[in-house]
Scaffold this motif. Structure first.
Motif, mmCIF file in Angstrom:
data_model
loop_
_atom_site.group_PDB
_atom_site.id
_atom_site.type_symbol
_atom_site.label_atom_id
_atom_site.label_comp_id
_atom_site.label_asym_id
_atom_site.label_seq_id
_atom_site.Cartn_x
_atom_site.Cartn_y
_atom_site.Cartn_z
ATOM 1 N N THR A 313 -2.281 8.338 -10.504
ATOM 2 C CA THR A 313 -3.613 8.763 -10.960
ATOM 3 C C THR A 313 -4.306 7.651 -11.745
ATOM 4 O OG1 THR A 313 -2.922 11.068 -11.081
ATOM 5 C CG2 THR A 313 -4.827 10.441 -12.395
ATOM 6 N N LEU A 314 -3.556 6.998 -12.637
ATOM 7 C CA LEU A 314 -4.168 5.964 -13.469
ATOM 8 C C LEU A 314 -4.642 4.771 -12.644
ATOM 9 C CD1 LEU A 314 -1.814 5.924 -16.602
ATOM 10 C CD2 LEU A 314 -4.086 6.936 -16.374
ATOM 11 N N LYS A 315 -3.895 4.427 -11.595
ATOM 12 C CA LYS A 315 -4.292 3.286 -10.775
ATOM 13 C C LYS A 315 -5.563 3.591 -9.999
ATOM 14 C CE LYS A 315 -2.413 -0.282 -7.774
ATOM 15 N NZ LYS A 315 -1.232 -0.787 -7.058
ATOM 16 N N ILE A 316 -5.663 4.826 -9.485
ATOM 17 C CA ILE A 316 -6.890 5.202 -8.774
ATOM 18 C C ILE A 316 -8.073 5.197 -9.731
ATOM 19 C CG2 ILE A 316 -8.040 7.099 -7.564
ATOM 20 C CD1 ILE A 316 -5.345 7.811 -6.340
ATOM 21 N N MET A 317 -7.869 5.768 -10.918
ATOM 22 C CA MET A 317 -8.942 5.745 -11.913
ATOM 23 C C MET A 317 -9.332 4.306 -12.232
ATOM 24 S SD MET A 317 -8.189 8.755 -14.722
ATOM 25 C CE MET A 317 -9.726 8.359 -15.536
ATOM 26 N N GLY A 318 -8.336 3.442 -12.345
ATOM 27 C CA GLY A 318 -8.608 2.051 -12.672
ATOM 28 C C GLY A 318 -9.473 1.358 -11.646
ATOM 29 N N GLU A 319 -9.269 1.672 -10.364
ATOM 30 C CA GLU A 319 -10.072 1.058 -9.301
ATOM 31 C C GLU A 319 -11.548 1.413 -9.454
ATOM 32 O OE1 GLU A 319 -8.718 1.930 -5.426
ATOM 33 O OE2 GLU A 319 -6.859 0.760 -5.581
ATOM 34 N N PHE A 320 -11.818 2.707 -9.679
ATOM 35 C CA PHE A 320 -13.219 3.131 -9.784
ATOM 36 C C PHE A 320 -13.848 2.673 -11.100
ATOM 37 C CE2 PHE A 320 -11.921 5.765 -6.281
ATOM 38 C CZ PHE A 320 -13.078 5.883 -5.519
ATOM 39 N N LEU A 321 -13.059 2.652 -12.162
ATOM 40 C CA LEU A 321 -13.584 2.137 -13.421
ATOM 41 C C LEU A 321 -13.908 0.648 -13.303
ATOM 42 C CD1 LEU A 321 -11.387 3.853 -16.175
ATOM 43 C CD2 LEU A 321 -13.847 4.089 -15.838
ATOM 44 N N ALA A 322 -13.046 -0.098 -12.632
ATOM 45 C CA ALA A 322 -13.292 -1.526 -12.445
ATOM 46 C C ALA A 322 -14.551 -1.760 -11.617
ATOM 47 C CB ALA A 322 -12.081 -2.172 -11.778
ATOM 48 N N GLU A 323 -14.748 -0.926 -10.591
ATOM 49 C CA GLU A 323 -15.937 -1.069 -9.753
ATOM 50 C C GLU A 323 -17.198 -0.784 -10.558
ATOM 51 O OE1 GLU A 323 -17.746 1.061 -5.777
ATOM 52 O OE2 GLU A 323 -15.574 0.707 -5.890
ATOM 53 N N ALA A 324 -17.162 0.296 -11.344
ATOM 54 C CA ALA A 324 -18.328 0.630 -12.172
ATOM 55 C C ALA A 324 -18.583 -0.457 -13.213
ATOM 56 C CB ALA A 324 -18.116 1.979 -12.847
#
Length: 399
Positions: A313-324
Motif C-alpha cells: 500500500t505504501l509503495k502505491i501511495m508513494g508513486e502517486f504522491l511522487a507524481e503529484a
C-alpha cells in the motif's frame, strides 16, 4: 522513470494540471515581488529615519523655521550625541503628481558628516561625497540620476524649472560629484547638497518680502538628532520626550511613531501576498487533485495488477504522491519563471524618475517553488490514498 512516463503518456491531462499550478504560482510571484520591493523600501526607511529623532518647529507656528541656536540647546539634552541642521525642497516643484511607491524627488541639504551616524550606510557607484566646505556640488541618488542621465562632472539645474514657472523662478547650477548605489529607499530619489547651498535655496523659497528680513544662515527647517551608536528605539523615544520638555519652541517626533506607520503600510501588501498564496492554493491544488484522481481511475487495472503481484500500500501511495509532487514542482518552476519574466518586463518599462515596483529575491524564489512543490504533494494525498486502497478484484475488472 515510470512517473515521468506517466506524465508524458497523458500529455493533455498533465498539461492542464501543471497549467493550473503555473497560473497560481505566477500570481504569487508577481504579488510577492511587489511586496518584497515595498517591504525593502519600508525596511530601508526604518533604517534611514529610525536612527534619529527628527525635530521641527512646533505645530501651528506660522513660519516653518527654527533658530540654529536650538541645536546648542538640544545638544545639552541627556543622551544626545550630535545634532545637525537640515533643509529639504522639492526637486521638481509644480510637477504633476504620479502614482509611485517611492519617495518624491527631493533636494536634501545636510552636513556631509551626518552620513556616518545613519544606520543606512550608503556607498558610491561613482564619484565621492560632497566636500565639507564646498558649494555648488551635488550627490545624486540612483533613481534621480537615472531620470536625468547624469555622469560625474556633469551639471544639473536645481530645482528643475517647471514649464509653467513664474517669471521670478530661481534655480542654480550644481556640479555632480557623486552618484549613489541603489538603496531601494529614500536616498534613491534624493539630491544631496551642502548646508550653505541649502540656505541659498531656502532664501529662494521665501516670499520676496521676507528674503531680506530673514537671515537664512541663522535658521533651519529641521534638526536631526542622534544618540550614540546602538541606542534603542525606546531610548530615542525618551530623548524625543526630553527635547520636547526641555527645549522650548521645537517639536521632536518619536522614531517609533514613524516606524509603526511604515509597518502599517507594509501590512497591506503582506495581506495581498497571502491572498495570492490562497489563489495558488485553490487553483493549483484543485487542478492537481482532479488530475491525479482522474489518473487513479484511468490506471485502476494497472493498480490492481500491482497489488495482485504483491506491491504494498505504501509503495502505491508513494508513486502517486511522487507524481503529484513532480507536477507541483514543475508548475512552481514554470510559474515562478513566468512571474519573474512579468516583473522584469514591468521594471524595464518603468519611466525614468520612478522607482521600480518589483523585486525578485532569493527568499521569494524559494518560497514560490517550495510552496508549489508542497502544494502538489498535499493535493496528491487523497488520490494516493484512494489508489492504495482500491480492491484488487474490482480494479482488475476495470477496463
Amino acid at each position: 522513470m515510470e512517473i515521468t512516463r506517466n506524465l508524458f503518456r497523458h500529455r493533455l491531462r498533465s498539461f492542464l494540471a501543471i497549467s493550473g499550478m503555473v497560473i497560481g504560482i505566477a500570481a504569487l510571484t508577481t504579488t510577492g515581488a511587489l511586496a518584497e520591493n515595498f517591504n525593502s523600501l519600508l525596511d530601508g526607511g526604518v533604517q534611514y529615519y529610525g536612527a534619529k529623532v527628527q525635530v521641527g518647529p512646533p505645530e501651528g507656528q506660522p513660519a516653518s523655521l527654527m533658530s540654529l541656536t536650538k541645536i546648542d540647546e538640544i545638544r545639552q539634552v541627556p543622551k544626545v550625541a550630535v545634532a545637525f541642521p537640515t533643509y529639504d525642497f522639492s526637486a521638481k516643484p509644480g510637477s504633476a503628481s504620479v502614482v509611485t511607491f517611492g519617495f518624491p524627488d527631493t533636494i536634501v541639504a545636510s552636513d556631509p558628516t551626518e552620513a556616518a551616524w545613519s544606520n543606512l550606510k550608503m556607498s558610491y557607484a561613482r564619484g565621492h561625497a560632497i566636500d565639507a566646505d564646498s558649494s555648488g556640488e551635488v550627490v545624486l541618488g540612483s533613481t534621480i540620476d537615472r531620470e536625468f542621465n547624469k555622469k560625474i562632472g556633469d551639471t544639473i539645474d536645481l530645482p528643475v524649472k517647471p514649464r509653467d514657472a513664474p517669471a521670478d523662478f530661481v534655480n542654480h547650477t550644481f556640479s555632480v560629484v557623486g552618484i549613489l548605489n541603489v538603496t531601494r529607499t529614500a536616498p534613491d530619489t534624493f539630491a544631496y547638497v551642502n548646508i550653505t547651498d541649502g540656505q541659498m535655496l531656502l532664501k529662494d523659497s521665501l516670499p520676496a518680502a521676507d528674503r531680506d528680513a530673514i537671515d537664512v544662515t541663522k535658521v533651519a527647517q529641521g534638526i536631526d538628532v542622534y544618540a550614540k551608536s546602538g541606542t534603542s528605539i525606546s531610548e530615542l523615544d525618551k530623548i524625543a520626550d526630553r527635547i520636547n520638555s526641555q527645549v522650548p519652541g521645537v517639536r521632536a517626533s518619536k522614531p517609533s511613531d514613524l516606524i509603526n506607520s511604515f509597518k502599517q503600510r507594509g501590512a497591506f501588501l503582506t495581506a495581498l501576498t497571502a491572498a495570492a498564496a490562497l489563489l495558488a492554493l485553490i487553483i493549483g491544488g484543485l487542478s492537481v487533485v482532479m488530475t491525479t484522481l482522474r489518473a487513479v481511475t484511468e490506471r485502476a487495472r494497472a493498480i490492481g495488477l500491482k497489488k495482485a503481484a504483491g506491491m504494498g500500500t505504501l509503495k502505491i501511495m508513494g508513486e502517486f504522491l511522487a507524481e503529484a509532487t513532480l507536477i507541483g514542482f514543475l508548475g512552481g518552476v514554470i510559474g515562478f519563471g513566468l512571474g519573474a519574466l512579468i516583473t522584469i518586463l514591468a521594471n524595464a518599462s518603468t519611466p525614468p524618475g520612478q522607482s521600480e515596483l518589483f523585486l525578485i529575491t532569493p527568499r521569494l524564489t524559494i518560497l514560490a517553488i517550495a510552496f508549489a512543490t508542497a502544494l502538489g504533494a498535499a493535493a496528491g494525498v487523497l488520490p494516493a490514498w484512494r489508489a492504495a486502497h482500491l480492491d484488487p478484484a474490482v480494479a482488475l475488472r476495470n477496463e
